[in-house]
Each structure stands twice: as C-alpha cells, then as structure tokens.
Write a protein that holds these residues in place. Sequence first.
Motif, PDB file in Angstrom:
ATOM      1  N   CYS A 250       0.826  -1.210   0.000  1.00 56.48           N
ATOM      2  CA  CYS A 250       0.000   0.000   0.000  1.00 56.48           C
ATOM      3  C   CYS A 250       0.859   1.259   0.000  1.00 56.48           C
ATOM      4  O   CYS A 250       0.567   2.235  -0.698  1.00 56.48           O
ATOM      5  N   GLU A 251       1.929   1.247   0.766  1.00 54.51           N
ATOM      6  CA  GLU A 251       2.818   2.409   0.832  1.00 54.51           C
ATOM      7  C   GLU A 251       3.471   2.689  -0.509  1.00 54.51           C
ATOM      8  O   GLU A 251       3.663   3.854  -0.898  1.00 54.51           O
TER       9      GLU A 251
ATOM     10  N   GLY B 299       2.238   1.763  -3.438  1.00 54.39           N
ATOM     11  CA  GLY B 299       1.230   1.971  -4.466  1.00 54.39           C
ATOM     12  C   GLY B 299       1.102   0.864  -5.474  1.00 54.39           C
ATOM     13  O   GLY B 299       0.527   1.047  -6.549  1.00 54.39           O
TER      14      GLY B 299
ATOM     15  N   VAL C  42      -7.971  -2.448   0.169  1.00 49.53           N
ATOM     16  CA  VAL C  42      -6.657  -1.984  -0.294  1.00 49.53           C
ATOM     17  C   VAL C  42      -6.645  -1.565  -1.761  1.00 49.53           C
ATOM     18  O   VAL C  42      -5.609  -1.119  -2.260  1.00 49.53           O
TER      19      VAL C  42
ATOM     20  N   ARG D 174      -7.721   0.966  -3.445  1.00 50.32           N
ATOM     21  CA  ARG D 174      -7.413   2.352  -3.813  1.00 50.32           C
ATOM     22  C   ARG D 174      -5.974   2.731  -3.500  1.00 50.32           C
ATOM     23  O   ARG D 174      -5.549   3.849  -3.791  1.00 50.32           O
ATOM     24  N   GLN D 175      -5.230   1.788  -2.931  1.00 52.38           N
ATOM     25  CA  GLN D 175      -3.796   1.992  -2.731  1.00 52.38           C
ATOM     26  C   GLN D 175      -2.964   1.235  -3.774  1.00 52.38           C
ATOM     27  O   GLN D 175      -1.754   1.055  -3.612  1.00 52.38           O
TER      28      GLN D 175
END
Length: 257
Positions: free
Chosen positions: A145-146, A148, A189, A191-192
């Motif tokens: 997630c961080e 992307g 998750v 949208r990440q």
Amino acid sequence: MSENTNTTAPLFNLTGRVALITGAGQGMGLGAARALCRQGASVVINDYYPERAEGAAAALVAEGFKACAAPGDITLPDVRESIVATACSTFGEIDILVNNAGVPPGMPNSLRTFKDLGDEDFERQLDLNLRAILGLTRLVVDGMCERGFGRIVIITSESWRNGMAMGLSNYAAAKSAALGFMRHLAHEVGRQGVTANALSLGAMNNFGYDDIAKRNTAVGRAGTADDVGAAVTYLVSNEASWMSGQVLPLNGGSCTA
C-alpha cells in the motif's frame, strides 16, 4: 518525413518486481514461478520441503533467472517472518504474493468424509489454507500500500464451488474461507494500488486427472503448470489493475456457469 518513434511496450512486463510463491518447489507453483521469471520478476521459492525449494530455485537460476529458496512451514508465524525477511534481504520488498501452498503433507492419501473427520483435520486445513494466507498477507500488505502497487493471489480449486463425495469437506471449507477474506481485502486496499484475486483450478495433470479431464472438459485435457503460470502472470501484471476481488476459473471448460 520524421521517423515514427511510437513503440509498443511488452505486455505483462514484471521487470523489477519481487514475487513470493508458496509451495513452489514443484508442479503448479513452480510453473507460476517460471512464468513470472520469464517476465522479468525476481522470485522467492517457498516449499515445505527444503530440497524441493532449493532444487527449484537452483534450476531457475541455471536458466538465467533471478530466484532464491526460502523453505519452511508457512503455518508457523516465526517461519513466515523468516521467509519474508529472506525475500526482502535478497531481492527487496515483496510486490507479489502468490499463495499456492494448499496440500498438507499426507494429503490426498488421508482423505475422509466429514463423519470420519475430527476437529484436528479441520484445523490442519485452516492452518494452511486460511491462517497462513492471513499471516503472510499481513506481513506484506502495508508495504504494498505504501509503494502503491501490490498483487495478492490465492490458488484454490473448484472444490470450493462444486460439492464432491471425495472427502474434501475440510479442504473446501478452508478454501472458501480464504476466498471470503480475499473479496473483502480487495475493497480495503484497492485504492492503494493493491489487488487481491483467486485462481480456481479444475482437473490438473499433476494429480493424475488426465482421463477425467478428457471426458469432462470442453477442451478435452487436464490443466498444466504452464496454464497456471500464464493465468498467474496476468493476475499479477500491471495490465490486471482493474481485476480485483475476483475468482478466475481455470478449468478447461468443465464448469462454465
């Protein structure tokens, strides 16, 4: 006339991606590993049996690919942490998690119908086919997630969809639970830049289902490791960014609903 500089980028390019595949020392998992390597990924091979993981990784390296072995029992939390640490120290943060391991030692020779199964038989399947997936996902999803980008794939079988008198009730229950988790994770998750999907396999040739598949599939043959590798490659690619929360059947047309 100016030179035409338009070029077409190769599809399913995984250059720079790091993939962890569980149960990849042989069969379908190794087929997925080889397919991702061919597209440029660095692949970490997990298997319960160290000799299988190390042999598979060595074979891929000999073919010119980037691969390493990270054997161990993924039902154990400390082993999961060690596997992820090996992957990160060797190639970098994990972009792709393929949860392929799903057959505990002794299966399929230990298949029994529900009335003959004990609680421990269900716990064994839940440990491998649900809790291990939850644990590994927890270790890698924040980083995905961080950054992307992330791809989480669960390999399941059509036994979650079709009831059979083969003694698979505990296996199918655990697989079904994992699919429920996958659908909700996809929404949490997505949208990440992280997707979560499952690949549901029909009759595969590594289990000796060739004769059954000839009779019961639209294409008249059992599935192969190459078939699995191609489908996994799509699911983990940039091109599959709009595919999430889905169960993709790969069954040769044995079930078309």
